[in-house]
Design a protein around this motif. Sequence first.
Motif, PDB file in Angstrom:
ATOM      1  N   ASN A   1      77.253  -3.389  -4.229  1.00 27.11           N
ATOM      2  CA  ASN A   1      75.841  -3.146  -4.504  1.00 27.11           C
ATOM      3  C   ASN A   1      75.751  -1.971  -5.476  1.00 27.11           C
ATOM      4  O   ASN A   1      76.757  -1.335  -5.795  1.00 27.11           O
ATOM      5  CB  ASN A   1      75.021  -2.908  -3.221  1.00 27.11           C
ATOM      6  N   ALA A   2      74.559  -1.705  -5.955  1.00 26.99           N
ATOM      7  CA  ALA A   2      74.401  -0.678  -6.987  1.00 26.99           C
ATOM      8  C   ALA A   2      74.878   0.691  -6.510  1.00 26.99           C
ATOM      9  O   ALA A   2      75.499   1.443  -7.256  1.00 26.99           O
ATOM     10  CB  ALA A   2      72.941  -0.607  -7.423  1.00 26.99           C
ATOM     11  N   GLY A   3      74.588   1.009  -5.245  1.00 24.26           N
ATOM     12  CA  GLY A   3      75.008   2.307  -4.722  1.00 24.26           C
ATOM     13  C   GLY A   3      76.507   2.425  -4.586  1.00 24.26           C
ATOM     14  O   GLY A   3      77.097   3.469  -4.868  1.00 24.26           O
ATOM     15  N   ASN A   4      77.151   1.328  -4.172  1.00 26.31           N
ATOM     16  CA  ASN A   4      78.599   1.360  -3.949  1.00 26.31           C
ATOM     17  C   ASN A   4      79.386   1.455  -5.253  1.00 26.31           C
ATOM     18  O   ASN A   4      80.551   1.837  -5.244  1.00 26.31           O
ATOM     19  CB  ASN A   4      79.044   0.126  -3.158  1.00 26.31           C
TER      20      ASN A   4
ATOM     21  N   LYS B   1      85.024  -3.102 -11.420  1.00 25.32           N
ATOM     22  CA  LYS B   1      84.416  -1.792 -11.197  1.00 25.32           C
ATOM     23  C   LYS B   1      82.938  -1.825 -10.827  1.00 25.32           C
ATOM     24  O   LYS B   1      82.430  -0.867 -10.274  1.00 25.32           O
ATOM     25  CB  LYS B   1      84.615  -0.920 -12.435  1.00 25.32           C
ATOM     26  N   SER B   2      82.232  -2.891 -11.174  1.00 22.69           N
ATOM     27  CA  SER B   2      80.795  -2.886 -10.907  1.00 22.69           C
ATOM     28  C   SER B   2      80.339  -4.154 -10.212  1.00 22.69           C
ATOM     29  O   SER B   2      81.012  -5.190 -10.247  1.00 22.69           O
ATOM     30  CB  SER B   2      80.005  -2.711 -12.212  1.00 22.69           C
ATOM     31  N   THR B   3      79.166  -4.057  -9.616  1.00 27.46           N
ATOM     32  CA  THR B   3      78.544  -5.207  -8.957  1.00 27.46           C
ATOM     33  C   THR B   3      78.333  -6.351  -9.942  1.00 27.46           C
ATOM     34  O   THR B   3      78.599  -7.519  -9.628  1.00 27.46           O
ATOM     35  CB  THR B   3      77.190  -4.786  -8.349  1.00 27.46           C
TER      36      THR B   3
ATOM     37  N   TYR C   1      70.048  -5.848  -8.156  1.00 29.88           N
ATOM     38  CA  TYR C   1      70.714  -4.810  -8.940  1.00 29.88           C
ATOM     39  C   TYR C   1      69.795  -4.319 -10.059  1.00 29.88           C
ATOM     40  O   TYR C   1      69.622  -3.107 -10.255  1.00 29.88           O
ATOM     41  CB  TYR C   1      72.017  -5.343  -9.539  1.00 29.88           C
ATOM     42  N   ALA C   2      69.210  -5.255 -10.794  1.00 29.12           N
ATOM     43  CA  ALA C   2      68.332  -4.893 -11.901  1.00 29.12           C
ATOM     44  C   ALA C   2      67.136  -4.075 -11.409  1.00 29.12           C
ATOM     45  O   ALA C   2      66.750  -3.068 -12.031  1.00 29.12           O
ATOM     46  CB  ALA C   2      67.856  -6.148 -12.629  1.00 29.12           C
ATOM     47  N   LYS C   3      66.563  -4.485 -10.278  1.00 27.51           N
ATOM     48  CA  LYS C   3      65.406  -3.771  -9.738  1.00 27.51           C
ATOM     49  C   LYS C   3      65.777  -2.347  -9.317  1.00 27.51           C
ATOM     50  O   LYS C   3      65.014  -1.397  -9.552  1.00 27.51           O
ATOM     51  CB  LYS C   3      64.833  -4.530  -8.539  1.00 27.51           C
ATOM     52  N   ILE C   4      66.943  -2.201  -8.676  1.00 27.00           N
ATOM     53  CA  ILE C   4      67.353  -0.873  -8.212  1.00 27.00           C
ATOM     54  C   ILE C   4      67.545   0.079  -9.384  1.00 27.00           C
ATOM     55  O   ILE C   4      67.046   1.212  -9.375  1.00 27.00           O
ATOM     56  CB  ILE C   4      68.653  -0.975  -7.375  1.00 27.00           C
ATOM     57  N   ILE C   5      68.263  -0.363 -10.418  1.00 25.59           N
ATOM     58  CA  ILE C   5      68.498   0.510 -11.573  1.00 25.59           C
ATOM     59  C   ILE C   5      67.192   0.787 -12.301  1.00 25.59           C
ATOM     60  O   ILE C   5      66.960   1.900 -12.788  1.00 25.59           O
ATOM     61  CB  ILE C   5      69.541  -0.099 -12.527  1.00 25.59           C
ATOM     62  N   ASN C   6      66.309  -0.210 -12.363  1.00 24.97           N
ATOM     63  CA  ASN C   6      65.009  -0.016 -12.998  1.00 24.97           C
ATOM     64  C   ASN C   6      64.200   1.044 -12.261  1.00 24.97           C
ATOM     65  O   ASN C   6      63.623   1.944 -12.882  1.00 24.97           O
ATOM     66  CB  ASN C   6      64.239  -1.334 -13.025  1.00 24.97           C
ATOM     67  N   ILE C   7      64.163   0.964 -10.927  1.00 21.17           N
ATOM     68  CA  ILE C   7      63.427   1.961 -10.134  1.00 21.17           C
ATOM     69  C   ILE C   7      64.033   3.346 -10.331  1.00 21.17           C
ATOM     70  O   ILE C   7      63.309   4.342 -10.481  1.00 21.17           O
ATOM     71  CB  ILE C   7      63.424   1.560  -8.645  1.00 21.17           C
TER      72      ILE C   7
ATOM     73  N   PHE D   1      71.925   2.262 -17.192  1.00 18.28           N
ATOM     74  CA  PHE D   1      72.687   3.160 -16.323  1.00 18.28           C
ATOM     75  C   PHE D   1      73.397   4.243 -17.143  1.00 18.28           C
ATOM     76  O   PHE D   1      73.412   5.419 -16.765  1.00 18.28           O
ATOM     77  CB  PHE D   1      73.703   2.354 -15.519  1.00 18.28           C
ATOM     78  N   VAL D   2      73.967   3.867 -18.272  1.00 12.84           N
ATOM     79  CA  VAL D   2      74.648   4.832 -19.152  1.00 12.84           C
ATOM     80  C   VAL D   2      73.644   5.857 -19.683  1.00 12.84           C
ATOM     81  O   VAL D   2      73.920   7.066 -19.711  1.00 12.84           O
ATOM     82  CB  VAL D   2      75.345   4.102 -20.318  1.00 12.84           C
ATOM     83  N   ALA D   3      72.454   5.383 -20.080  1.00  7.77           N
ATOM     84  CA  ALA D   3      71.429   6.301 -20.582  1.00  7.77           C
ATOM     85  C   ALA D   3      70.956   7.251 -19.485  1.00  7.77           C
ATOM     86  O   ALA D   3      70.634   8.423 -19.763  1.00  7.77           O
ATOM     87  CB  ALA D   3      70.248   5.493 -21.128  1.00  7.77           C
TER      88      ALA D   3
END
Length: 699
Positions: free
Chosen positions: A373-376, A530-532, A570-576, A665-667
């Motif tokens: 998941n995004a946090g992991n 490395k990523s979800t 995933y998209a929603k979490i990073i967007n928030i 995420f990089v930004a």
Amino acid sequence: MKVNEIFGSHVFNDAVMKERLPKNTYKSLKKSMELGEALEPSVAEVVANAMKDWAIELGATHFTHWFQPMTGKTGEKHDAFISVSPDGKAIMEFSGKELIKGEPDASSFPNGGLRATFEARGYTAWDCTSPAFLKEDTAGVTLCIPTAFCSYTGEALDKKTPLLRSMEAIHNQAMRILKLFGNTTSKRVLTTVGAEQEYFLVDKKFYQLRKDLIFTGRTLFGALPPKGQEMEDHYFGSIKERIAKFMKEIDIELWKLGVSAKTKHNEVAPAQHELAPIFSTTNIATDHNQLVMETLQKVATRHDLVCLLHEKPFAGVNGSGKHNNWSLSTDDGINLLDPGTTPHENAQFLVFLASVIAAVDEYAPLLRLSAANAGNDHRLGANEAPPAIISIFLGEQLTDIIEQIQEDRLATSKQAEELKLGVTTMPNLPKDVTDRNRTSPFAFTGNKFEFRMVPSSGSIAGPNIVLNTIVADVLSRVADELENADDFNGAVTALVKKLISDHKKVVFNGDGYSDAWVEEAEKRGLPNIKSTVDALEYFAKPESIEMFERHCVFTKGEIVSRQEIMYEEYAKIINIEALTMIEMAKKEILPSVIDYITSLADSINTIKAATSSVTVKVQEKLIEKLSNLLELAYDKLEALESEVVKAKELEEIEEQAIAFRNKVFVAMEELRIPCDELEKLSSEEYWPFPSYTDLLFRV
């Protein structure tokens, strides 16, 4: 307080059923629970009446079908027991139909396209294998009935249904193996799990001043404090009284619910703690872990604390995971992963061990996905306990045995020794045959495997669905081969050797955090996902779909829908997170720094007006540094805003998720750097929200 009196007092458990149900009803229900036989409607009616009476006696006014939708949380809709008689009086009713079936709205939960918005009907179905329980809070007492959740057309919309299917799959295949070894007494093979739960506690007054914690569960900004975890003094340290009081209440609340909370201690990072239960069957363990997470968060608020379950709430210190201790046992108490004192002679154990090794190697991407998941991503992709590369730790004894098997010289097992402490008043201690490896994502620990990658905020259903199914898949192939063998013993020897030879590359007993292991894993051909977003592509590959369908765990539609849900989540979490960063930077950080710079400039003017003999170089240097960082932060803020807009414009959800990972995420990381530097240079009086020192050390 007597633990034996309160433990399970809020659970409609076996003892309560035996006391309150007629013998024939009790026997029929137990057959359904233990052997999977269909439940008769007449039995459900009697059970419902007994369950209602028990619940009302303990203060319940409502009941709910308690289910686990694809949000990873739990769902519940409360209905009162109350009905009105013709003479206008209240009567308390609860029917077998209400026990067996409920109808929550299915379209408002994540469904990955399985249901359109206008197709609202969904069903919850009673899972009699997991006992009903009572939840008590300020709203009163509610009878909670664990249920599965499916759509009008029968697709699973939850985590429980495929978990139960996976347990059935591994039971079917493991029983084939046991019968080949002459076992005629065991009737079921169960997977068992003990899920250790890590979490952080912060003071509520500081939490409420941080938008990032409120909206995302983690700190998006924060300069490191002078002290972190480097002194290693928090781990297993003395528990603060405030935290001990919280933990005491947690124990009591969980014990009432039949959750066997056993171990509690401080974890590695400041303000981090852990709770561990005794193992139980995977279905019940999954239900219990959901209750653990919910109880931790509810009880924390009563102590003016907030429990953070995010995998990485603070940069620079360890994040949180969940250690999923998984094993295989029969209904009559045989642990199939117990090597015994002479594992080299235990052919049945070696078959199951080799099958697990093969499954983990062959389906490593799916296992990695199950913990994604995004946090992991902050833990697994950053080589933090454990790394993203799937490997198995076996320890000295079992590694020696598989090497002997490979070389056709299987003859001995390394035996345990005594640990001599050199103090005459202390007894010699029995020493385990192998050490433990905290850096391994999948470690053998005596009679079970510890899957250490599981995210702290997530349901353990997903990882166990995958574990059960991939092991079942290998066991089915093993059974196919052994059932057709002319020489069973010779076939076992040859098959175990082949499985080990083909899959030994996944066994690694060294330091999983080292750069050398990353290089070595690449040489061995082990994936480093490395990523979800990188992991998600493996879910709907044809071979994955075929494997899950072969064991009736997921249909193709259920897999595709879950993949879409995970991309979207995933998209929603990073967007928030990105929007929260933008708001914090715009409305809090930049204005506060500007105010501080202005105060420094005012002090320069005041000093110059008062005297010409005093220099103001310190203030001028500070203003220059702050202004340069302020300008950089503003540029990075604009860049982040631009990347968010571009990501949202993409039509395909997979493309969105990739953009949020690779661009947004990089930004975000780039914006954080100058903002954290600004915190280091700014006066505490001007910094707009609590620091890491407040959050981690003022609990």
